[in-house]
Scaffold this motif. Structure first.
Motif, PDB file in Angstrom:
ATOM      1  N   UNK A 210       0.855  -1.189   0.000  1.00  0.00           N
ATOM      2  CA  UNK A 210       0.000   0.000   0.000  1.00  0.00           C
ATOM      3  C   UNK A 210       0.890   1.238   0.000  1.00  0.00           C
ATOM      4  N   UNK A 211       0.364   2.320  -0.512  1.00  0.00           N
ATOM      5  CA  UNK A 211       1.124   3.561  -0.540  1.00  0.00           C
ATOM      6  C   UNK A 211       1.209   4.141   0.869  1.00  0.00           C
ATOM      7  N   UNK A 212       2.419   4.514   1.298  1.00  0.00           N
ATOM      8  CA  UNK A 212       2.588   5.087   2.633  1.00  0.00           C
ATOM      9  C   UNK A 212       1.799   6.385   2.749  1.00  0.00           C
ATOM     10  N   UNK A 213       1.132   6.568   3.880  1.00  0.00           N
ATOM     11  CA  UNK A 213       0.305   7.766   4.062  1.00  0.00           C
ATOM     12  C   UNK A 213       0.297   8.143   5.534  1.00  0.00           C
ATOM     13  N   UNK A 214       0.043   9.421   5.782  1.00  0.00           N
ATOM     14  CA  UNK A 214      -0.019   9.918   7.147  1.00  0.00           C
ATOM     15  C   UNK A 214      -1.435   9.808   7.685  1.00  0.00           C
ATOM     16  N   UNK A 219       3.102   8.367   9.939  1.00  0.00           N
ATOM     17  CA  UNK A 219       3.137   7.673   8.643  1.00  0.00           C
ATOM     18  C   UNK A 219       2.870   6.187   8.848  1.00  0.00           C
ATOM     19  N   UNK A 220       1.901   5.661   8.051  1.00  0.00           N
ATOM     20  CA  UNK A 220       1.592   4.229   8.064  1.00  0.00           C
ATOM     21  C   UNK A 220       2.155   3.602   6.798  1.00  0.00           C
ATOM     22  N   UNK A 221       2.933   2.505   6.948  1.00  0.00           N
ATOM     23  CA  UNK A 221       3.647   1.901   5.820  1.00  0.00           C
ATOM     24  C   UNK A 221       3.080   0.553   5.391  1.00  0.00           C
TER      25      UNK A 221
END
Length: 310
Positions: A210-214, A219-221
């Protein structure tokens, strides 16, 4: 020992064994339960393999039908192309237009015929007709160019939860550090801390591309996969016994390498999620094809059955 082993034997059996051998009775029961679980796991795996072989046969037949339809479509388009060329080659001769013009509007002596201008108009007309003909297109080729949308695009791996802590800015989120077989652990931000009791140590199934996002500044990886029958009844998917962090979770009927990163605009996860289910046996699957760690077994829900994966 899994809680499901409590119902494997009649309670009277354990009492009888304990009476016969008070010292080793408990170990004997644990041994029986372990072998019973292994037998049940083997039976489930064999049933899953039979279903997957059946699906492979059906897929092969579908591929054959698609190839046959593609060939028929190409033949039809080739016939249309040849017919278009034939109609252009049967156009009237260059001086045909001038003759018709001469017959319909007689020329006087001071108005000589201009065959060259008539030929130029005829050639331009043929060129315009040729330009209006679009090149043949193949629906089969367009279909073949479309990217596949199936579970093989998901980079699913076995992970181990190393730590769990509350989110610094949210009461409903928690932050987990998860070992997925890489040099550094992945940070995962989720709502699972409030929905299910997360502990350090257990193995889980992790979506890694999945695309890393805040999420609220953190930040969730990656994404932890769980199953739920309702908002209050949530469980983490459990890899098979013997799995290790970094093991790939694959699908026998959907081979292929996963995407390096799932693009948000393609909405792959959203398109696949309705077909991710836990079946009546508690096995996680995509369109009936089980989540499998090769050589080790199937991924499953601890106790839930016939529910969704998210």
């Amino acid at each position: 020992m899994d809680n499901n082993t409590d119902n494997l034997f009649h309670p009277s059996l354990e009492k009888t064994i304990m009476k016969m051998d008070p010292e080793d009775g408990k170990q004997i029961m644990e041994y029986f339960k372990a072998h019973a679980l292994l037998s049940r796991e083997k039976a489930l795996l064999q049933a899953s393999i039979r279903e997957q072989k059946k699906l492979l046969v059906e897929n092969a037949k579908l591929k054959s039908d698609i190839e046959q339809l593609r060939s028929q479509l190409q033949d039809k388009q080739e016939k249309k192309r040849r017919a278009g060329k034939a109609s252009l080659s049967q156009a009237p001769p260059p001086n045909g237009r001038s003759l018709l013009t001469e017959q319909s509007s007689p020329k006087t002596a001071d108005q000589p015929l201009n065959p060259s201008s008539s030929e130029g108009r005829d050639r331009r007309g043929r060129r315009r007709r040729g330009e209006r003909r679009a090149p043949p297109t193949s629906e089969a080729f367009r279909l073949g160019a479309e990217p596949r949308v199936d579970a093989s695009r998901l980079d699913l791996r076995v992970g181990r939860i190393l730590s769990v802590r509350p989110h610094p800015l949210s009461d409903v989120l928690s932050v987990q550090e998860v070992d997925v077989g890489e040099n550094d652990p992945r940070r995962v931000v989720s709502k699972l801390g409030g929905e299910t009791h997360l502990e350090e140590g257990p193995l889980v199934v992790v979506l890694c591309n999945v695309k890393a996002s805040k999420l609220r500044g953190v930040v969730s990886q990656a994404r932890l996969l769980c199953c739920s029958a309702s908002d209050d009844d949530v469980e983490m998917l459990v890899p098979p016994t013997g799995s290790a962090p970094g093991d790939r979770v694959t699908f026998l009927s959907y081979p292929g390498e996963p995407d390096r990163e799932l693009q948000s605009k393609e909405r792959v996860w959203e398109l696949l999620k309705p077909d991710l289910q836990v079946d009546c046996r508690g096995v996680a699957n995509y369109k009936g094809c089980a989540f499998e760690v090769k050589g080790k077994g199937l991924c499953r829900a601890p106790s839930l059955v016939s529910c969704t994966i998210r």
